[in-house]
Motif scaffolding. Sequence first.
Motif, PDB file in Angstrom:
ATOM      1  N   THR A  66      -7.561   2.139   4.757  1.00 55.60           N
ATOM      2  CA  THR A  66      -7.545   1.000   3.836  1.00 55.60           C
ATOM      3  C   THR A  66      -6.742  -0.142   4.422  1.00 55.60           C
ATOM      4  N   VAL A  67      -5.596   0.177   5.013  1.00 51.67           N
ATOM      5  CA  VAL A  67      -4.774  -0.853   5.650  1.00 51.67           C
ATOM      6  C   VAL A  67      -5.545  -1.539   6.769  1.00 51.67           C
ATOM      7  N   VAL A  70       0.855  -1.186   0.000  1.00 51.56           N
ATOM      8  CA  VAL A  70       0.000   0.000   0.000  1.00 51.56           C
ATOM      9  C   VAL A  70       0.889   1.232   0.000  1.00 51.56           C
ATOM     10  N   THR A  71       0.861   1.993  -1.094  1.00 52.70           N
ATOM     11  CA  THR A  71       1.590   3.253  -1.100  1.00 52.70           C
ATOM     12  C   THR A  71       0.708   4.313  -0.435  1.00 52.70           C
ATOM     13  N   GLY A  72       1.341   5.215   0.319  1.00 47.44           N
ATOM     14  CA  GLY A  72       0.547   6.179   1.082  1.00 47.44           C
ATOM     15  C   GLY A  72      -0.218   5.527   2.214  1.00 47.44           C
ATOM     16  N   GLY A  73       0.284   4.383   2.700  1.00 48.77           N
ATOM     17  CA  GLY A  73      -0.473   3.598   3.674  1.00 48.77           C
ATOM     18  C   GLY A  73      -0.505   4.167   5.074  1.00 48.77           C
ATOM     19  N   ARG A 111     -12.745   0.562   3.414  1.00 49.97           N
ATOM     20  CA  ARG A 111     -13.305  -0.786   3.274  1.00 49.97           C
ATOM     21  C   ARG A 111     -13.657  -1.087   1.818  1.00 49.97           C
ATOM     22  N   ALA A 112     -14.178  -0.095   1.103  1.00 49.14           N
ATOM     23  CA  ALA A 112     -14.505  -0.296  -0.310  1.00 49.14           C
ATOM     24  C   ALA A 112     -13.249  -0.608  -1.122  1.00 49.14           C
TER      25      ALA A 112
END
Length: 314
Positions: free
Chosen positions: A16-17, A5-8, A224-225
Amino acid sequence: MSVLVTGGLGFIGSHTVRALRELGEECVLVQRRAATGAVEDGVTVEQGDIRDLASLRAIGERHRIGGIVHLAGSMPWPPSADAPVEDARRALGSLFNIMQVAQDWGVRRVGVASTIGVYLSSGLNEGALTEDMPLSVGAAHLIPTFKKVGELLGGYLADATGIEVVNYRISGTWGPRGHSDPFFAAPALIHAAARGVAPDFSALVAAPCAEDALDLCYVKDTGRAIALLQLAGKLDHATYNVASGRATSNAEIIAAIRATVPDADVDLPTGAATAPRAWLDITRLREDTGFTPEYDTARAAADYIAWLRAGNVS
């Protein structure tokens, strides 16, 4: 296997993580200035620069990467007048680097962040906006310009490499770890209510009114999406709206705030809205992943205010 994940560690990326972890995935985060190491169970941060192909390849030597969620912006942001050509070269180069390592590692699917702005900059600003609407080539603002370019490049590279490239057209996202947004007032209203002060709208491009409305998606739903799109066994499309699927007005935000903070100083003038009302249709997202938003406006406002009152600062 892990998801890169970039920008995680950022706003949408961190949520998102978390969603990926809740779905059982291990994650590797790449950040330019972050310390290296495990930050929690199943999440490792690697120091690297997406503009530097060698540093990305080195991450693949330490981890087995099975998917990539590219949320770091492949655009020259913030813009600079000093070296615009080189800035644009490096920004687009980061997308090429992500696709190169995806090919090197045998990654099946790469997700790339896009924006609702690709519609709005094409004059599509009324009613439900669907992914198959034709977009104009140009855009007056840097962000939709580079997102449109990124979508076109992603389509070409998907065809050329056989890697599945999925565009996330993300709507107005708000919530914990967010920031003042120049296009909608919800974050400023929430921060004012949580702190007991008058809202500061100085960062907005236009003075807000109660009737202004946009598709606002709470960041936990956005994360989540994206996680569901990354992990879906089969996707029938290359582009998905990531949104709530409805337009939310400032008046609704104010009512939700007052349900939690009755005396909040968050009034806005009425009767001044001039912009059309638009929202992103999420039929594709719902049909292909089963996604439905978990946070309505009231729940989102209460959650965000509670998070800020717990001592968090963004």
